[in-house]
Design an enzyme around this catalytic site. Structure first.
Site, PDB file in Angstrom:
ATOM      1  N   GLY A  14       0.847  -1.181   0.000  1.00 39.22           N
ATOM      2  CA  GLY A  14       0.000   0.000   0.000  1.00 39.22           C
ATOM      3  C   GLY A  14       0.881   1.228   0.000  1.00 39.22           C
ATOM      4  N   CYS A  15       0.524   2.206   0.762  1.00 34.14           N
ATOM      5  CA  CYS A  15       1.302   3.437   0.849  1.00 34.14           C
ATOM      6  C   CYS A  15       2.701   3.144   1.389  1.00 34.14           C
ATOM      7  CB  CYS A  15       0.573   4.433   1.759  1.00 34.14           C
ATOM      8  SG  CYS A  15       1.492   5.945   2.012  1.00 34.14           S
ATOM      9  N   PHE A  16       3.721   3.629   0.698  1.00 31.70           N
ATOM     10  CA  PHE A  16       5.080   3.329   1.141  1.00 31.70           C
ATOM     11  C   PHE A  16       5.442   3.995   2.464  1.00 31.70           C
ATOM     12  CE2 PHE A  16       6.553   6.123  -2.707  1.00 31.70           C
ATOM     13  CZ  PHE A  16       6.070   7.287  -2.133  1.00 31.70           C
TER      14      PHE A  16
END
Length: 180
Positions: A14-16
């Protein structure tokens, strides 16, 4: 310390920002760099381009770790249990192929260990694990303002509501594997 023990892993959960914050806490992890992998367009993508979903890239982190302190298999276990590997192309409110769950393996050994770990952990999830398993072709480092994002923005809303709970889960599940 022998350079033989230093290895690299690349994960997209998902979001890093979330994945980076998790692995920065883990013993044996030397460095975590946010970036992009898996795209099919030429050149180095920008955050805006990746967020459009049109480049095919996933937000990922590249982890440099000491395999004498933590194994690749342990990193995969932490990865699979600190995000939702059962949702296709999304993590929470973040939706799109750029937020897919993916393990980019660097060699055949990593590929086999990742497959084995997914198989072992699948019985603990209510839905099938949909984490993509692909050979790493190219890693593009993200813009500077994405690096160490949680450390630099801990009180920002996204960090407080999304990342902080993931770190709490990490501490609960893996207290013995965390830096002091």
């Amino acid at each position: 310390m022998s350079s033989q023990a230093i290895e690299t892993a690349t994960f997209g959960g998902g979001c890093f920002w979330c994945t980076e914050a998790v692995f920065q806490q883990v013993k044996g992890v030397e460095k975590v760099v946010s970036g992009y992998s898996g795209g099919k367009v030429p050149g180095k993508p920008t955050y805006r381009e990746v967020c459009s979903g049109l480049t095919g890239h996933a937000e990922v982190v590249q982890i440099t770790f000491n395999s004498r302190v933590i194994s690749y298999k342990e990193l995969v276990e932490i990865f699979l249990t600190t995000h939702d590997p059962t949702t296709l192309n999304r993590q929470g409110a973040d939706v799109g192929t750029q937020y897919r769950s993916v393990i980019y393996f660097h060699n055949d050994s990593q590929k086999e260990l990742a497959k084995q770990t997914i198989d072992e952990l699948s019985k603990y999830f209510d839905k099938p694990i949909v984490t993509e398993l692909s050979a790493l072709e190219k890693f593009h480092e993200a813009e500077d303002y994405h690096q160490n994002y949680y450390q630099n923005n801990e009180t920002q809303g996204y960090c407080s509501f999304v990342i902080t709970p993931k770190l709490a889960k990490l501490r609960k599940l893996y207290a013995d594997k965390l830096k002091t």
